[in-house]
Design a protein around this motif. Structure first.
Motif, PDB file in Angstrom:
ATOM      1  N   UNK A 100     -12.196   1.611   3.831  1.00 43.02           N
ATOM      2  CA  UNK A 100     -12.734   1.618   2.480  1.00 43.02           C
ATOM      3  C   UNK A 100     -14.144   2.195   2.446  1.00 43.02           C
ATOM      4  N   UNK A 101     -14.948   1.844   3.427  1.00 46.97           N
ATOM      5  CA  UNK A 101     -16.314   2.383   3.503  1.00 46.97           C
ATOM      6  C   UNK A 101     -16.294   3.890   3.662  1.00 46.97           C
ATOM      7  N   UNK A 114      -4.984   5.008  -1.874  1.00 43.94           N
ATOM      8  CA  UNK A 114      -3.918   4.772  -2.847  1.00 43.94           C
ATOM      9  C   UNK A 114      -4.415   5.137  -4.240  1.00 43.94           C
ATOM     10  N   UNK A 115      -3.685   5.988  -4.964  1.00 51.33           N
ATOM     11  CA  UNK A 115      -4.165   6.413  -6.292  1.00 51.33           C
ATOM     12  C   UNK A 115      -4.155   5.257  -7.268  1.00 51.33           C
ATOM     13  N   UNK A 124     -15.212   4.796 -11.874  1.00 52.52           N
ATOM     14  CA  UNK A 124     -14.513   3.561 -12.164  1.00 52.52           C
ATOM     15  C   UNK A 124     -13.537   3.209 -11.038  1.00 52.52           C
ATOM     16  N   UNK A 125     -12.912   4.223 -10.469  1.00 56.70           N
ATOM     17  CA  UNK A 125     -12.002   3.982  -9.352  1.00 56.70           C
ATOM     18  C   UNK A 125     -12.752   3.376  -8.168  1.00 56.70           C
ATOM     19  N   UNK A 126     -13.949   3.874  -7.910  1.00 55.03           N
ATOM     20  CA  UNK A 126     -14.773   3.308  -6.842  1.00 55.03           C
ATOM     21  C   UNK A 126     -15.141   1.858  -7.153  1.00 55.03           C
ATOM     22  N   UNK A 127     -15.494   1.604  -8.405  1.00 50.48           N
ATOM     23  CA  UNK A 127     -15.850   0.241  -8.801  1.00 50.48           C
ATOM     24  C   UNK A 127     -14.655  -0.711  -8.661  1.00 50.48           C
ATOM     25  N   UNK A 128     -13.472  -0.249  -9.046  1.00 46.81           N
ATOM     26  CA  UNK A 128     -12.274  -1.073  -8.899  1.00 46.81           C
ATOM     27  C   UNK A 128     -11.993  -1.358  -7.428  1.00 46.81           C
ATOM     28  N   UNK A 174      -0.438  -6.837 -10.937  1.00 48.23           N
ATOM     29  CA  UNK A 174       0.991  -6.869 -10.625  1.00 48.23           C
ATOM     30  C   UNK A 174       1.243  -6.552  -9.157  1.00 48.23           C
ATOM     31  N   UNK A 175       0.462  -5.621  -8.609  1.00 51.12           N
ATOM     32  CA  UNK A 175       0.599  -5.295  -7.190  1.00 51.12           C
ATOM     33  C   UNK A 175       0.200  -6.460  -6.302  1.00 51.12           C
TER      34      UNK A 175
END
Length: 223
Positions: A100-101, A114-115, A124-128, A174-175
């Protein structure tokens, strides 16, 4: 790669098991040798009926001691299995954190992650992803018993005050449910508690906007 800490833990586990094994063998040897010792030390005029009664009483005690020793070995093995599992989970967690880093350090590498379940901006994707890692850290602590259900609820209350955390769970919950549902009891309890605290946060009112956490270019402390 095996760390020095891992080798030390394994060495300690082996020593504990060997110690319990030696105690058990010593008790068994004492039980088996008792009749022969009595035959040697008892005088010829001894009342063997009385000695038999004593021996039977001693036999009951020896059985109890043997049972205690076996229970100690069993508990030790259970503890070692749990420790081994915890070590393995921590190693997996560390590996996931390294990936992740690496992904967060380069937007191009993040595309190999993973998209997102729905289109979202890179930021926002980075924040999530950070929010998901924070949940993973809580999961690990809950699994190994460092967090009780009550303490986890308090942590999740603060977690879901922000809009990013709520967005992440709305998109990816859900995942998590599917993954944790296939796990053990603590995994299922964890995801149930997360769902419950998410619903509590929604019912409590709007989330704190991401911009409200920062003023004059500096990060403010959480309430």
């Amino acid at each position: 790669m095996t760390t020095d800490g891992g080798r030390t833990q394994r060495t300690l586990r082996v020593r504990v098991v060997l110690a319990y094994g030696l105690v058990l063998l010593g008790l068994l040897a004492l039980i088996i040798s008792t009749p022969f010792v009595l035959a040697i030390v008892a005088p010829a005029s001894a009342d063997w009926g009385k000695l038999s009664d004593i021996s039977q009483a001693y036999g009951a005690v020896s059985v109890l001691l043997s049972a205690i020793a076996l229970a100690g070995v069993a508990l030790s093995l259970i503890y070692q299995v749990r420790q081994a599992r915890t070590s393995s989970e921590q190693a997996i967690r560390d590996s996931h954190l390294q990936l992740a880093t690496l992904a967060l350090s380069d937007p191009d590498l993040l595309q190999a992650w993973s998209p997102p379940v729905a289109p979202v901006s890179l930021k926002r994707h980075q924040q999530h992803l950070i929010t998901s890692l924070a949940l993973g850290e809580l999961l690990q602590r809950f699994r190994i018993g460092h967090l009780s259900a009550e303490k986890l609820a308090v942590k999740l209350d603060g977690h879901f005050r922000g809009e990013i955390a709520r967005e992440q769970w709305e998109r990816e919950g859900s995942g998590w449910r599917a993954t944790m549902g296939a796990g053990d009891r603590r995994d299922r309890v964890f995801v149930r508690l997360v769902d419950e605290q998410y619903q509590v946060a929604i019912a409590a009112g709007p989330a704190r906007a991401a911009g409200a956490w920062v003023r004059d270019g500096s990060t403010r402390r959480r309430d």
